[in-house]
Design a protein around this motif. Structure first.
Motif, PDB file in Angstrom:
ATOM      1  N   SER A  37       0.823  -1.217   0.000  1.00 26.90           N
ATOM      2  CA  SER A  37       0.000   0.000   0.000  1.00 26.90           C
ATOM      3  C   SER A  37       0.857   1.267   0.000  1.00 26.90           C
ATOM      4  CB  SER A  37      -0.980   0.005   1.172  1.00 26.90           C
ATOM      5  OG  SER A  37      -0.300   0.032   2.392  1.00 26.90           O
ATOM      6  N   LEU A  38       1.958   1.268   0.744  1.00 29.72           N
ATOM      7  CA  LEU A  38       2.811   2.458   0.754  1.00 29.72           C
ATOM      8  C   LEU A  38       3.512   2.641  -0.587  1.00 29.72           C
ATOM      9  CD1 LEU A  38       4.322   2.394   4.345  1.00 29.72           C
ATOM     10  CD2 LEU A  38       2.412   3.753   3.469  1.00 29.72           C
ATOM     11  N   THR A  39       3.911   1.557  -1.226  1.00 33.32           N
ATOM     12  CA  THR A  39       4.537   1.646  -2.544  1.00 33.32           C
ATOM     13  C   THR A  39       3.538   2.182  -3.571  1.00 33.32           C
ATOM     14  OG1 THR A  39       6.020  -0.177  -2.005  1.00 33.32           O
ATOM     15  CG2 THR A  39       5.715   0.323  -4.337  1.00 33.32           C
ATOM     16  N   GLU A  40       2.306   1.772  -3.450  1.00 28.07           N
ATOM     17  CA  GLU A  40       1.287   2.183  -4.416  1.00 28.07           C
ATOM     18  C   GLU A  40       0.801   3.615  -4.207  1.00 28.07           C
ATOM     19  OE1 GLU A  40      -3.123   0.763  -6.007  1.00 28.07           O
ATOM     20  OE2 GLU A  40      -2.045  -0.473  -4.562  1.00 28.07           O
ATOM     21  N   PHE A  41       0.614   4.037  -2.956  1.00 29.95           N
ATOM     22  CA  PHE A  41      -0.060   5.299  -2.693  1.00 29.95           C
ATOM     23  C   PHE A  41       0.830   6.438  -2.199  1.00 29.95           C
ATOM     24  CE2 PHE A  41      -3.449   2.081  -2.145  1.00 29.95           C
ATOM     25  CZ  PHE A  41      -4.230   2.480  -3.220  1.00 29.95           C
ATOM     26  N   GLU A  42       2.079   6.206  -1.908  1.00 28.50           N
ATOM     27  CA  GLU A  42       2.949   7.294  -1.446  1.00 28.50           C
ATOM     28  C   GLU A  42       4.212   7.332  -2.294  1.00 28.50           C
ATOM     29  OE1 GLU A  42       4.024  10.347  -0.605  1.00 28.50           O
ATOM     30  OE2 GLU A  42       2.389  10.038   0.807  1.00 28.50           O
ATOM     31  N   SER A  43       4.143   8.077  -3.380  1.00 26.66           N
ATOM     32  CA  SER A  43       5.244   8.113  -4.346  1.00 26.66           C
ATOM     33  C   SER A  43       6.413   9.003  -3.914  1.00 26.66           C
ATOM     34  CB  SER A  43       4.725   8.580  -5.711  1.00 26.66           C
ATOM     35  OG  SER A  43       4.201   9.889  -5.599  1.00 26.66           O
ATOM     36  N   ARG A  44       6.279   9.732  -2.822  1.00 29.16           N
ATOM     37  CA  ARG A  44       7.370  10.604  -2.370  1.00 29.16           C
ATOM     38  C   ARG A  44       8.412   9.864  -1.537  1.00 29.16           C
ATOM     39  NH1 ARG A  44       3.631  14.996   0.446  1.00 29.16           N
ATOM     40  NH2 ARG A  44       2.669  13.039   1.088  1.00 29.16           N
ATOM     41  N   ILE A  45       8.177   8.567  -1.296  1.00 28.65           N
ATOM     42  CA  ILE A  45       9.103   7.801  -0.467  1.00 28.65           C
ATOM     43  C   ILE A  45       9.497   6.495  -1.142  1.00 28.65           C
ATOM     44  CG2 ILE A  45       8.152   8.737   1.682  1.00 28.65           C
ATOM     45  CD1 ILE A  45       6.811   5.938   2.091  1.00 28.65           C
ATOM     46  N   ASP A  46      10.593   5.922  -0.658  1.00 31.34           N
ATOM     47  CA  ASP A  46      10.973   4.545  -0.960  1.00 31.34           C
ATOM     48  C   ASP A  46      10.904   3.791   0.359  1.00 31.34           C
ATOM     49  OD1 ASP A  46      11.579   4.696  -3.741  1.00 31.34           O
ATOM     50  OD2 ASP A  46      13.440   5.728  -3.243  1.00 31.34           O
ATOM     51  N   VAL A  47      10.102   2.755   0.421  1.00 29.74           N
ATOM     52  CA  VAL A  47       9.984   1.950   1.632  1.00 29.74           C
ATOM     53  C   VAL A  47      11.208   1.043   1.704  1.00 29.74           C
ATOM     54  CG1 VAL A  47       8.597   0.273   2.884  1.00 29.74           C
ATOM     55  CG2 VAL A  47       7.478   2.030   1.503  1.00 29.74           C
ATOM     56  N   GLU A  48      11.992   1.198   2.763  1.00 29.27           N
ATOM     57  CA  GLU A  48      13.205   0.388   2.908  1.00 29.27           C
ATOM     58  C   GLU A  48      12.942  -0.908   3.652  1.00 29.27           C
ATOM     59  OE1 GLU A  48      16.296   3.016   4.334  1.00 29.27           O
ATOM     60  OE2 GLU A  48      16.637   3.632   2.256  1.00 29.27           O
ATOM     61  N   SER A  49      12.110  -0.837   4.673  1.00 32.42           N
ATOM     62  CA  SER A  49      11.768  -2.070   5.382  1.00 32.42           C
ATOM     63  C   SER A  49      10.476  -1.879   6.170  1.00 32.42           C
ATOM     64  CB  SER A  49      12.894  -2.510   6.325  1.00 32.42           C
ATOM     65  OG  SER A  49      12.989  -1.644   7.431  1.00 32.42           O
TER      66      SER A  49
END
Length: 130
Positions: free
Chosen positions: A79-91
């Protein structure tokens, strides 16, 4: 690229300021509030955007076991990868505690794309009502 790329939006939760207007958040604070909003919105909850949100609420009555924690980790990452394009989820990691078997803590480590700043957020999630 200006810092304004990070955005400004309504403060979450929505609040009225001292002048009677809406309170706003900006930049990294706005990103953190957006992450919180994504995680606290169940899929299908928004009528006009039924795919927005996170699928973790499908696990509210699931057993507290490694399979459930792994599924929650996957849902948060997705969900964070899909809806929050200002970040890269590291873990993303999900931990439970023996003294409170129904409470999970979801740790999200992410990097702000604009400035490569590493940040984190801890989101509490309950498998059953406390």
């Amino acid at each position: 690229m200006a810092r304004e790329f990070l955005g400004t939006g309504w403060k979450f939760p929505i609040r009225v300021n001292a002048r009677g207007g809406l309170s706003f958040s900006a930049h990294e604070q706005n990103i953190e509030e957006a992450i919180w909003l994504i995680l606290s919105t169940a899929k299908g909850e928004r009528v006009m955007e039924p795919n927005f949100g996170c699928g973790i609420y499908d696990y509210v009555f699931a057993p507290n076991n490694p399979g459930t924690r792994g599924s929650i980790t996957y849902e948060v990452q997705k969900s964070l990868t899909e809806f929050e394009s200002r970040i890269d989820v590291e873990s993303v990691r999900v931990e439970s505690f023996p003294e409170s078997d129904n409470r999970l803590l979801i740790y999200v480590d992410y990097r702000v794309r604009y400035n490569n700043a590493k940040r984190n957020l801890v989101y509490p999630f309950y498998l059953t009502e406390p």
